[in-house]
Structures are given as C-alpha cells and as structure tokens.
Design an enzyme around this catalytic site. Structure first.
Site, PDB file in Angstrom:
ATOM      1  N   GLU A 104      -4.973  -2.916  13.097  1.00 42.83           N
ATOM      2  CA  GLU A 104      -4.686  -3.670  11.685  1.00 42.83           C
ATOM      3  C   GLU A 104      -6.382  -4.555  11.421  1.00 42.83           C
ATOM      4  OE1 GLU A 104      -3.083  -2.104   9.582  1.00 42.83           O
ATOM      5  OE2 GLU A 104      -2.042  -0.663  11.582  1.00 42.83           O
ATOM      6  N   ALA A 133       2.114  -0.185  10.785  1.00 42.35           N
ATOM      7  CA  ALA A 133       1.624  -1.492  10.524  1.00 42.35           C
ATOM      8  C   ALA A 133       0.416  -1.785   9.241  1.00 42.35           C
ATOM      9  CB  ALA A 133       0.956  -1.565  11.479  1.00 42.35           C
ATOM     10  N   HIS A 149      -9.382  -3.274  10.320  1.00 44.55           N
ATOM     11  CA  HIS A 149      -9.546  -3.520   8.909  1.00 44.55           C
ATOM     12  C   HIS A 149     -10.082  -3.846   7.577  1.00 44.55           C
ATOM     13  CE1 HIS A 149      -7.271   0.864   7.630  1.00 44.55           C
ATOM     14  NE2 HIS A 149      -5.993   0.698   8.222  1.00 44.55           N
ATOM     15  N   GLU A 209       0.665  -1.176  -0.013  1.00 41.19           N
ATOM     16  CA  GLU A 209       0.028   0.120  -0.242  1.00 41.19           C
ATOM     17  C   GLU A 209       1.008   0.624   0.026  1.00 41.19           C
ATOM     18  OE1 GLU A 209      -2.988   0.630   3.084  1.00 41.19           O
ATOM     19  OE2 GLU A 209      -3.842   2.021   2.286  1.00 41.19           O
ATOM     20  N   GLU A 228      -2.183  -3.550   7.579  1.00 40.75           N
ATOM     21  CA  GLU A 228      -3.317  -4.464   7.572  1.00 40.75           C
ATOM     22  C   GLU A 228      -3.555  -5.490   6.401  1.00 40.75           C
ATOM     23  OE1 GLU A 228      -3.904  -1.144   6.140  1.00 40.75           O
ATOM     24  OE2 GLU A 228      -5.442  -1.125   5.434  1.00 40.75           O
TER      25      GLU A 228
HETATM   26  N1  B3K Z   1      -2.974   0.988   5.942  1.00 37.77           N
HETATM   27  C1  B3K Z   1      -1.407   1.259   6.234  1.00 37.77           C
HETATM   28  C2  B3K Z   1      -0.943   2.219   5.368  1.00 37.77           C
HETATM   29  C3  B3K Z   1      -0.170   2.141   4.348  1.00 37.77           C
HETATM   30  C4  B3K Z   1       0.507   3.435   4.316  1.00 37.77           C
HETATM   31  C5  B3K Z   1       1.380   3.472   3.344  1.00 37.77           C
HETATM   32  N2  B3K Z   1       2.626   4.997   2.956  1.00 37.77           N
HETATM   33  C6  B3K Z   1      -1.285   1.169   7.739  1.00 37.77           C
HETATM   34  C7  B3K Z   1      -2.460   1.849   8.623  1.00 37.77           C
HETATM   35  O1  B3K Z   1      -3.324   2.618   8.258  1.00 37.77           O
HETATM   36  O2  B3K Z   1      -3.345   1.047   8.775  1.00 37.77           O
HETATM   37 ZN    ZN Z   2      -5.465   2.264   8.524  1.00 43.15          ZN
END
Ligand code: B3K
Ligand code: ZN
Length: 868
Positions: free
Chosen positions: A297, A261, A300, A120, A263
């Site tokens: 996480e 972190a 999510h 991501e 997810e």
């Molecule tokens: N979804 C990831 C963050 C990704 C960041 C990319 N630069 C962690 C979170 O928000 O749970």
């Molecule tokens: Zn998140």
C-alpha cells in the site's frame, strides 16, 4: 433479474466530456442518515451541455448549479444526467446515505463502532453523484462532522487544516489533499481508536508524522506494522528513489473489510489482519504478510496514486507493478529464494487454474461486467511476473531507467499499460513490440524443450517450442517473447559457460518463435541443463528430465530456486505415476532414491532452514489438480497423503533430530528465527504421522510461547487427525473466543478438517459466538477454507459440499456480493471434474443464476461458468 447487466469493453474507452478540478465534501455523519454535501468545480472538455454522473443506491436531497436550484436533470439507471449546463460551473449535490445498512462494505459503511470508506473500484458513486472514473483527478477538501465522544478521531486524505466544536456535542475536522486524485482514492474514517505514533524523515529532509489507528486495547499489536511502514519508506527511497510527499501518513485497522487493504492517499484503510500482530496472537506468516501488505500500500503512493490508471482495464499498470515492488521489498529484507518460491507457487497453483477457468483473461482485460471481479491473481500476480520479465530482460539498471522515465512522463496523470511499455522501450532503446502481447493474450504458455548433445562437434542444442492452448475468452494464440533463463552443468557440478557463434552469451535466452533452436558451442561433455531458472517467465515447462538429473540439480544447481524446482519436478513425476497406480488399484509409494534425495536435503548443513522447509513441502492438492484435464480428487488426495506418510516413516529419525535441535528457548521475529521455526514445524507436520505424533504435538501445544508454534501443533493435529485434536481445539477456542481475528485461524482449521463429519461441524461452528457471515474474514476463514482447502469433502460425490456452498452463496449475494463473488471461484472450475460432479455443480450455479436479486458480481462469473 430485471435486466441483464451490461459489459464494458476496453476498446470503447472515451475520454470524459467534463472534468472536475476541485471538490469540497461535507459529511454530517449519522448511523442511518448521513448527509453528504459535494461542491464540485466542473469544466466542460467536449462539446456537450449534458453531464452524466455515476450514482448507486443514493437518495438525492438537492441539486444546485452556481448556487441556483436546478431542475433540468433526470435520474437514470446507474446515475444522474444534468442538462443544459454552461461550460464551467459549480455543482452542489446533497445526498443521504445509510452507512449502518451497508453490509456490502463498499462506499461509506460502519465497521464495528467506526465509520470508514472503501471506494476502489467504483464505491465513490455510493457516496455522491460523481464522475467516478480514474481519469478525472480533483483536489479534495473534506469536512467531517460527528459526535465528539463517540468519534473523537475524524480523518480524511491529505493534511488537517482546521477543526472546531459545535454546540450539540459534535465536532468537525477539515482536511485538504493538495495532490489531485481520482475518486477511488478518497477516504474517510471516524471513530475512537488507540494510536501508535512515530516520525520519519525523508531523504530530502521532510518530516512525516506516522500514525496507526487500532481498536482500543490493541496498541500492543501495532508495532510490527509501524516497523514495516518505516522500512517501506526507506526501501522505496533507496531502491527506486521515491520519497513520500505529504506531512502525514495514516493507517487505520478495521475489522470489516472486503480485501487486504486500500492505498487511499495519505490514509490507508487496512483489514486488521494485516496490521495487528504480537507473538501471542500472530504467526510468522502473519508477520510476513503484514510487512508485504504495508509495503504494497505504501508503494502505491508512486505506482497507483501519483501515477494512476486511465481506466480500470489498465488495473495491472498499478497492481502488477506494485506487487512486483512489494515482492522485491520482501526479498531484499528477507530470503529471496523463499519469497520467489512462494510467489511461484501462487502462479503455478491458483493463477494457472484461473487461466484454465471460465474467468480466464489477459492481465489487461478486454471486457468487464463488474470491475471488482478483476482484482484477480492474473492482474496482480501474473501482472507482477510480466513486470519481472522487463527486469529480467533489462537488468536492474535498465529497469530503473524505465521507471524513472515512466514517472517523469506521467506524474500527476492517469496512464495506460502502453505508456509503461513505451517508457521501458524509450529509456533503454529496445523494441518491446512482441513483448506487448503479454498484455493482450490470456492463458498459460507451455514451453516444451528437447536437447541434443553432439559429442563430435561439442555442441549442445536446446530445441524450444512454445504454444498456448485456447482459453475460454480467446481462441487464437500467438508466440510470445519469453525470457528463458538457462544454465548448463558438467557432471562434476561445474557451470559450463554459454557460447554461441564464438561469443559468450547471457543466461537469458530470448524465445520469440513458436519453435526455435539454441546451439551452444565448446561443450565438452553431455551437460545437465537447468531450465527456466528463477521461473523467468510465467509458463509451464516440459522437459524430460531423468531422476538422476533432478537429484543432481537438487544438490548442484547454483541457484537455490533451481534446486527447489528440481525437487518439485521430482515429486511431480512420482505424484503423477502414483495417481495412475492408485487409479489402477495399486498402492502409492516413492522409490528409495527419491526418499534418499530428500534425506540429503533434511541432513544438509549448508542450506538455510527456511529453504529446507520449502524443499520439503509437497505441492498442494490444488496445484496437482491443475496438471490434469479431469481431476481425480480422491486419487490425488490419497497419493499426497501416502507420500507424506512414507517420508515421515522413512525419515523419522532425521525429522526427530531436526525437531529437537531447532528448539528455541526465546521467541524473536528475525528471519533466522522464523526460518528455524518453519523447519521445525515442517518436521512436526511429518512426525505427526508417526507413533510419537500425538505426544509431540500435545506437548508442543502446551509449551508454545508463540502463536506460530501453537498453530503448527493444531494444524498437525488437524491434518493427521490426531487424538489430541479436539482437546487442543477446545482449549484454543476457550482462550480466544472473544477475539475474532485470532479465532480465524481456528475457523480455518475447522473448514479444512479432513474428518468425515466436517460439514456438520462447520454448520455448528457457524453458531460460534465469534462467527458472523457479515464479517468477510470470518467467512473466508471458515467457508473459504472448506471450499478451497478441503477438496475431498467439498467435492464429495453426494453433492453435499456443493449444496452447502450454494446455500451460503445465495445468502451472501445480498449481504456482500464481493465476498460472495470471491467465494464462488471453486465452483467455476466445474469443467475439471467428472460428469456426475459437473452436473451437481451446474445445478447449484443454475439456482444462483435464477435468483431475482443476483448481483452483477455473481452474475458475471456464474453466467460465464454456465456458458462454458
Ligand atoms: N487497490 C486495492 C484493492 C481494491 C479492491 C477493490 N475491490 C488494494 C491493493 O491492491 O492495494
Ligand atoms: Zn495494490
């Protein structure tokens, strides 16, 4: 820079021309030459025989369509275009990667001895050519092949389906994830770990294996993460009705990670900072952080994975919502008031500052150059406040109805923020048309309140005006729908029932116009209003409270948050007047009544220790800076220090009593014990400024049986510049120099050291054996704390702080653009400083802008700042 990077606009969204239903990946792992074979089942969705795939920094080895070699393609900037395709076909692409050289930590890279991935937002395109966009959802089958001795654990998403050995000392494991997912949720890990295993049975009886993978030797630091995971799974079932959906849930802790972190479905990859903890190595704050991030996480899985985002402009759909969920989780498990206070501090401090900066954007941005730049406080924390406002408006029941409908409608698909509003509206039969503006409009609204009491008519009127200043990204602003929570008190401290037009009304007023009055009837005496209770909207409140009203609310407000907030407003008043005094060459001081109000707090027998600790915490330099158009760095620092010193002198006996009475012989990590430590260490931070400071701090350090007390002693020594500082710092470094994560606390103290020679010390510290600019945690601890937590020296008028920041940023730009881009934020706020500082900062930004290899990340921010 060859060609200026191009922006993408939310309004230009187009659904994909093709989709991929299934993908089979084979990874042959080698440090400098990993081979990735990707076999995708592609279906044409729109009239187009050309497929444009995303790719970044890849070496293409072969390309086949339906098992035939295919030559009708072209490599283009940012990817690959394949022409003259049938409408359904199998695409096979082989790429070669160099994980060892990947210091950007995006895509496939090596963290210490292990391979791991971060996809991501747009990292999957650094692994293979693909439709790397969140609205393309496929089922993944992944085979990982590597040396068996070095990499006994080969992990990916979903369930393990097969494994085997090869004759060259290598082995393989095959995984299948039955849940279709976008590429950003893909993950792979290969390494040698210690594993903590547990079990969870979901409410419908599904057995789930839980595994936490940590570096060898760290098993005694994984327990709290496991407890937090089990608590998260249980909480999500109880509060939201969401159950886990695979047979296995894995968490891997790695040392090199750009953020907290990730997810990934069934295989979370974590910064080891948010996994590893025991009483000797981690503070209470670390424990609470682990609980929050493990929860985040995990949550999510439903808000992010099962229902994902259609495009990256919708990021807050999953992030704002998931932050709201993790905040509620922490509040249900711990102290709701303390959690709320800390969340509000983040909004009022750094989030409001972001709104006022060249990077201002709505929670759903309109324009993006580098998506990684939009994982911001606005998208996350303000996004969570927007979700909280639905909750405030609809109540828990209405909110949950909306959530269930949202998930029912969109499970297994990629949704938009609009879909979320619609579900809330439809489930509750309400009109949220004006509320939608929170998604479009950036900036911080100001709510200015005036009041009138009419003794004869026994009415009390609140006149509420809202306005939002233009921001860098948006000139025109409109009136928002603001839930405004109020309560009225009689002088005796009783709650006055709110009545309008002869009827009892709720505490939450709907402010929807630029100017609006609310008349309350049957008010028999001049009341004291408690306004914006619980911080019911992310706005700045202006109301001309007298000191007496504020000290009254500090004691009588029924809501703990409101008491804290009254204390903060009282402090704010005197910080402002003292800044003016200092600017006029006078000394800063608090009147006796204010000191007495805080004495009352310290002596309170009804308030929880954790809450008292919050009441006694002054706003940060950064938060105070946000109150001004032009920041006087030194005056603010002087005032904050003077107030601290005055309170410590005048409340010395009270702090001393607290300090001694709250000593706990045994260490436990329940919320009560955490609260007592917090208050005791807050008392120490004041006592450090008294005559006994040095001795107390020294002996706390010597006697501490846990990291919370150790670090509190060191932080007090650091802030108050005590004689013992050097000895404590040397002792700690001797003890922990082999453990980077534990050393981060020490690096952070070096970075925030108020001493005059701090920059020199930081430069030396960069040679410390535990330091490396390649490790984001180390860099953020040392350099980040200098830029963000050491205002006086970072903003030194000779420009030395800015020059240092510039040097580091130029180096990091090529090592790790994402980390560089986080670090540059304080420089973007140049407009808040005097002319001389502005031009010094500008010079550093210009130098960055002129670099030939400037990454998109820094380009986007630096050019915005220079345009402003
Ligand atoms: N979804 C990831 C963050 C990704 C960041 C990319 N630069 C962690 C979170 O928000 O749970
Ligand atoms: Zn998140």
């Amino acid at each position: 820079m060859a060609q200026a990077p191009q922006a993408k606009y939310r309004k230009d969204y187009q659904s994909p021309s093709h989709t991929i239903t299934d993908i089979e990946l084979i990874f042959e792992l080698h440090d400098t030459a990993t081979l990735v074979t990707a076999v995708s089942q592609v279906q044409q969705l729109k009239e187009s025989t050309t497929l444009a795939l995303d790719g970044d920094g890849l070496t293409l080895k072969s390309l086949r369509i339906d098992q035939q070699q295919w030559t009708d393609y072209e490599l283009v900037e940012g990817g690959l275009k394949i022409h003259n395709l049938p409408n359904m076909f199998t695409l096979e692409i082989v790429t070669e990667l160099n994980p060892e050289a990947n210091t950007a930590l995006e895509g496939l890279y090596k963290s210490g001895g292990a391979y791991c991935t971060q996809c991501e937002a747009e990292g999957f395109r650094r692994i293979t050519y693909y439709l790397d966009r969140p609205d393309v959802l496929a089922k993944y089958t992944t085979t990982v092949i590597a040396d068996k001795v070095q990499y006994p654990f080969l992990l990916s998403n979903g369930n393990r389906v097969e494994q085997g050995e090869l004759d060259n000392g290598r082995h393989w494991v095959k995984w299948f994830d039955p849940h279709p997912k976008p590429a950003y949720l893909f993950a792979l890990v290969a390494g040698d770990f210690d594993v903590l295993t547990d079990q969870y049975t979901t409410k419908s009886g599904r057995n789930v294996t839980l595994e936490i993978f940590v570096d060898k030797g760290n098993l005694d630091r994984a327990n709290h993460a496991m407890v937090s995971l089990i608590n998260s799974m249980k909480w999500d079932e109880e509060r939201f009705g969401f159950e886990y959906d695979l047979d296995i849930y894995m968490i891997v802790a790695v040392d090199f990670f750009n953020m907290g972190a990730m997810e990934n479905k069934g295989l979370n990859v974590f910064n080891s900072k948010f996994v590893l903890a025991n009483e000797k190595t981690a503070t209470d704050t670390d424990y609470l952080g682990i609980e929050a991030v493990i929860g985040h996480e995990y949550f999510h899985n439903w808000t992010g994975n099962r229902v994902t985002c259609r495009d990256w402009f919708q990021l807050s759909l999953k992030e704002g919502l998931t932050v709201f969920r993790d905040q509620e989780f922490s509040s249900d498990l711990g102290s709701r008031a303390v959690n709320r206070i800390n969340n509000v501090r983040i909004i009022r401090g750094p989030q409001f500052a972001e709104d006022a900066s060249p990077m201002s954007h709505p929670i759903r941005p309109d324009k993006v150059i580098e998506m990684n730049n939009f994982y911001t406080l606005t998208v996350y924390e303000k996004g969570s406040e927007v979700i909280r406002m639905y909750h405030t408006l609809l109540g828990e029941e209405g909110f949950q109805k909306g959530m269930q409908l949202y998930v029912e409608r969109h499970d297994g698909t990629a949704a938009t923020c609009e879909d979320f509003v619609k579900a809330m509206e439809d489930a509750n039969g309400v009109d949220l048309q004006q509320f939608r503006l929170w998604y479009n409009q950036s900036g911080t609204p100001t709510v200015k309140v005036a009041s009138e009491y009419n003794e004869q008519a026994q009415t009390y009127t609140l006149i509420v005006e809202q306005s939002t200043e233009s921001t860098h990204d948006q000139k025109e602003k409109q009136a928002l729908h603001i839930p405004f929570d109020v309560e009225l008190y009689s002088a005796a401290g009783d709650v006055i029932e709110l009545q309008c037009n002869g009827e009892k009304v709720a505490n939450v007023l709907n402010v929807t116009q630029a100017k609006q009055s609310f008349v309350f009837e049957g008010v028999t005496e001049q009341p004291i209003p408690s306004l914006l209770r619980e911080f019911s909207a992310p706005v700045k409140l202006e109301y001309d409270y007298s000191d007496k009203e504020l000290t009254f609310l500090m004691v009588y407000a029924q809501n703990e948050f409101a008491r804290w907030d009254a204390g903060q407003m009282l402090l704010a008043k005197y910080i402002r007047t003292n800044v003016e005094a200092v600017q006029a060459g006078k000394v800063a001081s608090l009147p006796a009544e204010v000191v007495d109000a805080f004495r009352g707090v310290v002596l309170s027998e009804v308030l929880e220790p954790a809450f008292i600790a919050e009441m006694l915490s002054l706003p940060s330099h950064n938060e105070v800076s946000g109150w001004y158009k032009t920041v006087d760095v030194d005056a603010i620092a002087q005032v904050l220090k003077a107030i601290k010193i005055q309170l410590s002198a005048e409340l010395q006996d009270e702090f001393g009593a607290i300090y001694h009475s709250l000593n706990q012989a045994e260490y436990t990590i329940d919320h009560d014990a955490i609260g007592k430590r917090a208050l005791r260490n807050t008392a120490l931070s004041f006592l450090a400024y008294t005559e006994q400071g040095n001795e107390l701090v020294k002996s706390q350090y010597a006697q501490a049986n846990n990291m919370t007390d150790t670090i509190a002693a060191m932080a007090a020594a650091n802030q108050a510049q005590l004689a013992c500082r050097e000895t404590l710092m040397a002792d700690y470094s001797d003890k922990w120099k082999h453990d980077g994560l534990v050393m981060d606390k020490w690096f952070a103290l070096q970075g925030s050291n108020p001493a005059g020679n701090v920059l020199e010390v930081i430069k030396q510290t960069m040679h410390h054996e535990a330091f490396s600019l390649k490790n984001p945690n180390r860099t953020r601890s040392l350099v980040g704390s200098f830029l963000n937590m050491n205002p006086v020296h970072f903003h030194a008028i000779d420009g030395s702080g800015y020059q240092f920041a510039g040097e580091i940023l130029r180096e990091l730009n090529s090592v790790n653009p994402q980390v560089a881009s986080r670090l540059v934020d304080p420089l973007l706020k140049l407009g808040k400083y005097d002319q001389q500082r502005q031009s010094l900062i500008r010079a550093e930004l210009e130098q960055l802008k002129a670099m030939d290899n400037l990454a998109k990340d820094l380009f986007e921010k630096v050019s915005k700042a220079l345009e402003s």
